[in-house]
Design an enzyme around this catalytic site. Structure first.
Site, PDB file in Angstrom:
ATOM      1  CG  ASP A   1      46.853  31.010  42.075  1.00 48.92           C
ATOM      2  OD1 ASP A   1      47.374  29.913  41.813  1.00 48.92           O
ATOM      3  OD2 ASP A   1      45.619  31.178  42.147  1.00 48.92           O
TER       4      ASP A   1
ATOM      5  CG  ASP B   1      43.606  27.662  37.631  1.00 48.29           C
ATOM      6  OD1 ASP B   1      43.448  27.943  36.434  1.00 48.29           O
ATOM      7  OD2 ASP B   1      44.173  26.619  38.015  1.00 48.29           O
TER       8      ASP B   1
ATOM      9  CG  ASP C   1      42.277  32.494  43.796  1.00 52.19           C
ATOM     10  OD1 ASP C   1      43.419  31.967  43.808  1.00 52.19           O
ATOM     11  OD2 ASP C   1      41.255  31.875  43.479  1.00 52.19           O
TER      12      ASP C   1
END
Length: 229
Positions: free
Chosen positions: A10, A12, A172
């Site tokens: 991922d 961000d 995250d």
């Protein structure tokens, strides 16, 4: 031709701390609409589900509802404003470059699978000089599907020439874990990204505290079959 083991990131809150520039852009929109700017500390609860959701959440916590037409107008404005300056206040997390280099040396292909539009994704990767390290980069609009649809992840792996049976998702958030689980792929998460609950509560296969632990964590999850209740 044999397929490569692959690590899919991922963006961000995983590879990079991008919230300062995302929140700055959101605040431009809020202030244009007569609302007060929101502090960076709100990023963990607002960022992570794409720009439309960010704008909706920003207006919700500001106490103003949005109709669909206004949301679409503000979304288009957001994309233009953000593209002008995607990363001047952002940074890669400590140890990211070293972990990527170690994984590449171990024979892993690398890829990015994010719900950020592909334009902004590429601008950020170019800003940090790491775009060439990835065999494939997929944004929200790269395919007909986006996370948490597992096809976003599996199509990214396919585009990178990766082996879905030897793939790991690094993220995250709940979205990353849900996507990986639906694709039958293990997930490793960092605890310092953008999630409204502690990442440990969402039961990824592993949580690492620093990127220096990532190469070992990848080897660990690929040598075991993840079990989810």
């Amino acid at each position: 031709m044999s397929l490569s083991p692959i690590v899919v990131f991922d963006l961000d809150g995983t590879l990079a701390e991008t919230a300062p520039d995302i929140m700055r852009t959101l605040n431009v929109i809020l202030e244009r609409e007569g609302l007060s700017p929101l502090p960076l500390e709100r990023a963990r609860e607002l960022v992570g589900a794409g720009a439309r959701a960010l704008i909706e959440r920003g207006f919700r916590v500001s106490g103003r509802p949005l109709d669909e037409e206004t949301l679409e107008r503000l979304f288009e404005d957001f994309l233009l404003i953000y593209a002008e300056d995607v990363a001047s206040n952002s940074h890669l997390y400590d140890g990211v470059l070293e972990a990527m280099e170690a994984l590449a040396e171990d024979g892993y292909a690398l890829a990015v699978c994010t719900n950020k539009p592909i334009l902004h994704t590429r601008l950020i990767l170019d800003h940090f000089g790491i775009a060439s390290r990835f065999a494939a980069v997929a944004g929200r609009d790269s395919f007909a599907f986006h996370k948490p649809d597992p096809r976003h992840l599996t199509l990214t792996i396919e585009a990178a020439g990766g082996d879905p049976k030897r793939a790991v998702m690094i993220g995250d958030s709940r979205t990353d874990i849900t996507t990986a689980r639906a694709a039958g792929i293990p997930s490793i998460c960092v605890p310092f990204g953008y999630t409204d609950v502690p990442i440990e509560e969402l039961s990824p296969d592993l949580v690492i505290q620093h990127f220096d632990a990532l190469p070992g964590a990848v080897r660990q999850v690929l040598n075991q079959v993840p079990v989810h209740s």
